[in-house]
Design an enzyme around this catalytic site. Structure first.
Site, mmCIF file in Angstrom:
data_model
loop_
_atom_site.group_PDB
_atom_site.id
_atom_site.type_symbol
_atom_site.label_atom_id
_atom_site.label_comp_id
_atom_site.label_asym_id
_atom_site.label_seq_id
_atom_site.Cartn_x
_atom_site.Cartn_y
_atom_site.Cartn_z
ATOM 1 N N THR A 168 0.125 5.883 -1.718
ATOM 2 C CA THR A 168 0.089 7.027 -0.587
ATOM 3 C C THR A 168 0.215 8.087 -1.292
ATOM 4 O O THR A 168 -0.544 9.068 -1.248
ATOM 5 C CB THR A 168 0.366 6.750 0.426
ATOM 6 O OG1 THR A 168 1.950 6.577 0.207
ATOM 7 C CG2 THR A 168 0.539 5.343 1.940
ATOM 8 N N CYS A 190 -28.616 -13.697 -8.947
ATOM 9 C CA CYS A 190 -28.875 -14.805 -7.799
ATOM 10 C C CYS A 190 -29.270 -14.279 -6.551
ATOM 11 O O CYS A 190 -30.343 -15.085 -5.657
ATOM 12 C CB CYS A 190 -28.265 -15.968 -7.567
ATOM 13 S SG CYS A 190 -27.193 -14.933 -6.515
ATOM 14 N N CYS A 220 -26.911 -9.406 -5.409
ATOM 15 C CA CYS A 220 -26.862 -10.118 -6.604
ATOM 16 C C CYS A 220 -27.619 -9.954 -7.435
ATOM 17 O O CYS A 220 -29.357 -10.583 -7.041
ATOM 18 C CB CYS A 220 -25.881 -10.924 -6.796
ATOM 19 S SG CYS A 220 -25.955 -11.723 -8.312
ATOM 20 N N ARG A 274 -1.532 0.935 8.069
ATOM 21 C CA ARG A 274 -0.941 0.029 8.589
ATOM 22 C C ARG A 274 0.905 0.890 8.981
ATOM 23 O O ARG A 274 0.888 1.253 10.034
ATOM 24 C CB ARG A 274 -0.696 -1.619 9.493
ATOM 25 C CG ARG A 274 -1.277 -2.004 9.167
ATOM 26 C CD ARG A 274 -0.185 -3.703 8.834
ATOM 27 N NE ARG A 274 -1.281 -5.159 8.920
ATOM 28 C CZ ARG A 274 -1.902 -5.258 7.469
ATOM 29 N NH1 ARG A 274 -1.784 -5.210 6.331
ATOM 30 N NH2 ARG A 274 -2.413 -5.810 7.387
ATOM 31 N N ASN A 277 11.437 1.055 2.061
ATOM 32 C CA ASN A 277 9.773 1.452 2.926
ATOM 33 C C ASN A 277 10.358 2.939 4.240
ATOM 34 O O ASN A 277 10.987 2.735 3.804
ATOM 35 C CB ASN A 277 9.163 0.118 3.680
ATOM 36 C CG ASN A 277 8.241 0.412 4.225
ATOM 37 O OD1 ASN A 277 6.989 0.906 3.743
ATOM 38 N ND2 ASN A 277 7.628 -0.040 5.822
ATOM 39 N N HIS A 291 -4.025 -9.362 -3.892
ATOM 40 C CA HIS A 291 -5.226 -9.959 -3.521
ATOM 41 C C HIS A 291 -6.450 -9.079 -4.117
ATOM 42 O O HIS A 291 -7.691 -8.682 -3.526
ATOM 43 C CB HIS A 291 -4.876 -8.386 -2.638
ATOM 44 C CG HIS A 291 -4.137 -9.236 -1.212
ATOM 45 N ND1 HIS A 291 -3.383 -7.997 -0.256
ATOM 46 C CD2 HIS A 291 -3.432 -10.706 -0.494
ATOM 47 C CE1 HIS A 291 -2.492 -9.485 -0.090
ATOM 48 N NE2 HIS A 291 -2.842 -10.622 0.251
ATOM 49 N N CYS A 350 -23.021 -16.669 -6.488
ATOM 50 C CA CYS A 350 -22.940 -17.939 -7.793
ATOM 51 C C CYS A 350 -21.982 -16.809 -8.207
ATOM 52 O O CYS A 350 -22.062 -18.128 -9.872
ATOM 53 C CB CYS A 350 -24.341 -16.847 -8.188
ATOM 54 S SG CYS A 350 -24.003 -15.816 -8.421
ATOM 55 N N ALA A 381 1.078 -1.639 -0.003
ATOM 56 C CA ALA A 381 0.234 0.441 -0.114
ATOM 57 C C ALA A 381 0.650 1.586 -0.454
ATOM 58 O O ALA A 381 0.484 2.195 -0.570
ATOM 59 C CB ALA A 381 -1.083 -0.153 1.596
ATOM 60 N N ASP A 395 -5.601 -1.158 -6.262
ATOM 61 C CA ASP A 395 -6.199 -0.394 -6.860
ATOM 62 C C ASP A 395 -6.202 -0.729 -8.744
ATOM 63 O O ASP A 395 -5.856 0.843 -8.658
ATOM 64 C CB ASP A 395 -5.480 1.278 -6.725
ATOM 65 C CG ASP A 395 -3.794 0.924 -6.793
ATOM 66 O OD1 ASP A 395 -3.703 0.461 -7.067
ATOM 67 O OD2 ASP A 395 -3.286 1.031 -4.768
HETATM 68 P P1 NAD Z 1 0.472 -1.596 5.067
HETATM 69 O O1 NAD Z 1 -0.569 -0.347 4.925
HETATM 70 O O2 NAD Z 1 0.944 -2.837 6.019
HETATM 71 O O3 NAD Z 1 1.837 -1.033 5.423
HETATM 72 C C1 NAD Z 1 2.447 -0.078 4.672
HETATM 73 C C2 NAD Z 1 3.690 0.398 4.651
HETATM 74 O O4 NAD Z 1 4.239 1.637 3.525
HETATM 75 C C3 NAD Z 1 4.240 0.739 5.956
HETATM 76 O O5 NAD Z 1 5.789 0.729 6.696
HETATM 77 C C4 NAD Z 1 4.183 2.488 5.772
HETATM 78 O O6 NAD Z 1 5.199 3.344 6.365
HETATM 79 C C5 NAD Z 1 5.456 2.660 4.245
HETATM 80 N N1 NAD Z 1 4.537 3.892 3.448
HETATM 81 C C6 NAD Z 1 3.606 4.150 3.473
HETATM 82 N N2 NAD Z 1 3.984 5.580 2.325
HETATM 83 C C7 NAD Z 1 5.755 5.197 2.064
HETATM 84 C C8 NAD Z 1 5.817 6.432 1.276
HETATM 85 N N3 NAD Z 1 5.870 7.319 0.572
HETATM 86 N N4 NAD Z 1 7.028 5.854 1.369
HETATM 87 C C9 NAD Z 1 7.394 4.752 1.683
HETATM 88 N N5 NAD Z 1 7.052 4.349 2.256
HETATM 89 C C10 NAD Z 1 6.144 4.119 2.758
HETATM 90 O O7 NAD Z 1 1.608 -2.216 3.821
HETATM 91 P P2 NAD Z 1 0.505 -3.613 2.521
HETATM 92 O O8 NAD Z 1 1.729 -4.081 3.428
HETATM 93 O O9 NAD Z 1 0.814 -3.422 1.391
HETATM 94 O O10 NAD Z 1 -0.641 -4.013 3.697
HETATM 95 C C11 NAD Z 1 -1.747 -3.943 3.730
HETATM 96 C C12 NAD Z 1 -3.013 -4.660 3.293
HETATM 97 O O11 NAD Z 1 -4.034 -3.891 2.497
HETATM 98 C C13 NAD Z 1 -2.732 -5.196 1.518
HETATM 99 O O12 NAD Z 1 -2.418 -6.303 1.634
HETATM 100 C C14 NAD Z 1 -3.882 -4.227 0.231
HETATM 101 O O13 NAD Z 1 -4.353 -5.480 -0.301
HETATM 102 C C15 NAD Z 1 -4.624 -3.287 1.529
HETATM 103 N N6 NAD Z 1 -4.335 -1.990 0.625
HETATM 104 C C16 NAD Z 1 -4.373 -1.593 -0.140
HETATM 105 C C17 NAD Z 1 -4.586 0.090 -1.135
HETATM 106 C C18 NAD Z 1 -4.178 0.045 -2.250
HETATM 107 O O14 NAD Z 1 -4.654 -1.198 -3.076
HETATM 108 N N7 NAD Z 1 -3.618 1.404 -2.635
HETATM 109 C C19 NAD Z 1 -4.610 0.243 0.210
HETATM 110 C C20 NAD Z 1 -4.312 -0.008 1.226
HETATM 111 C C21 NAD Z 1 -4.396 -1.341 1.734
#
Ligand code: NAD
Length: 260
Positions: free
Chosen positions: A29, A160, A157, A37, A223, A124, A135, A25, A107
């Site tokens: 951002t 169904c 749905c 998280r 990260n 995911h 269904c 994720a 996304d």
């Molecule tokens: P997570 O939320 O557990 O962790 C995201 C990590 O990215 C964190 O450690 C955070 O500090 C770091 N981070 C955030 N912005 C950053 C940046 N700009 N630069 C560097 N690091 C940055 O995410 P995860 O481990 O991918 O797990 C969350 C679950 O939630 C995933 O399985 C996913 O399916 C879902 N999710 C998806 C989206 C999306 O599709 N964009 C958004 C939120 C959650």
């Protein structure tokens, strides 16, 4: 992280023929989609939100579903555009090195950035599609959101009458075996694995890191904060993905051009 670590990792990338990228994720951002998280994550700020992502609660509780439909309707993901981090992974594909981008994200920003759909492994699922739990009817999320906008707060749905949810893998739901197999194969057949923007705490996706390592790949983790898999990494780059990923994949030519 020091500059030496970034330079070493850049050199490994330039020497590599096969690169697999695992994204979480955090890569989205900077496109305006909050993570779960991280320090500003949706669950960090509001732990009750985790319920809507748990299959058992979603299926059992109409209030959870109604809240989930409102979240989908107002998701920042619909207007989000790929950022420099996504584009850096497109650059790896352009260089002919990308085995696959395995993403935990739902996304579709990797495809929107320009990665070929057949290079993107969505472990995911995707929020842009919806599926009936009874269904299996699968249709565009837009079709469902039109009904929510018109006042149907838990659209059933159309075939169904079953419960519909986004075509994503919720907690408590099984992953698609062929998809996770393809992801693990991509991790085990690369020279370098980059894991970017994930706490690496959701399994089995996080297992790509030790799998790649034991198959002989170098592992680079990028990260904002330490992850649960840093012990497997040859380099841990701490900072902003939209800055670090372009620097990581820069070729010699880019580096000369930048210093001109
Ligand atoms: P997570 O939320 O557990 O962790 C995201 C990590 O990215 C964190 O450690 C955070 O500090 C770091 N981070 C955030 N912005 C950053 C940046 N700009 N630069 C560097 N690091 C940055 O995410 P995860 O481990 O991918 O797990 C969350 C679950 O939630 C995933 O399985 C996913 O399916 C879902 N999710 C998806 C989206 C999306 O599709 N964009 C958004 C939120 C959650």
């Amino acid at each position: 992280m020091d500059d030496v670590e970034l330079e070493d990792a850049n050199e490994w990338l330039r020497g590599a023929a096969r690169v697999t990228v695992l994204t979480g994720a955090g890569i989205s951002t900077d496109s305006g989609i909050p993570d779960f998280r991280g320090p500003n994550g949706v669950w960090t700020k509001n732990p009750a939100m985790e319920k809507a992502s748990t299959l058992q609660h979603y299926l059992a509780d109409a209030d959870v579903r109604r809240a989930a439909w409102q979240n989908r309707l107002h998701s920042p993901a619909w207007d989000a555009r790929p950022n420099a981090g996504h584009l850096a992974i497109v650059e790896l594909e352009r260089q002919g090195k990308l085995v696959a981008v395995v993403t935990q994200n739902i996304d579709e920003l990797h495809q929107r950035a320009g990665n070929s759909p057949d290079k993107v492994i969505e472990v995911h699922g995707t929020m842009r599609w919806a599926r009936c739990w009874e269904c299996g009817d699968r249709r565009s999320m837009d079709d469902l959101l039109v009904r929510v906008r018109a006042g149907d707060d838990d659209p059933a749905c159309a075939i169904c009458g079953g419960i519909v949810k986004s075509d994503t893998i919720s907690f408590g739901q099984s992953l698609v075996p062929e998809v996770i197999d393809a992801a693990l194969t991509a991790a085990e057949s690369c020279d370098v694995l980059i894991a970017a923007g994930s706490t690496l705490s959701v399994f089995p996706a996080a297992n790509l890191v030790p799998r790649a390592k034991s198959a002989g790949a170098r592992v680079v983790i990028v990260n904002a904060e330490p992850t649960g898999m840093d012990r497997y990494a040859d380099a841990v780059l701490l900072g902003e993905l939209s800055v670090l990923l372009p620097a990581l994949v820069a070729t010699g030519a880019d580096r000369v051009a930048r210093s001109d």
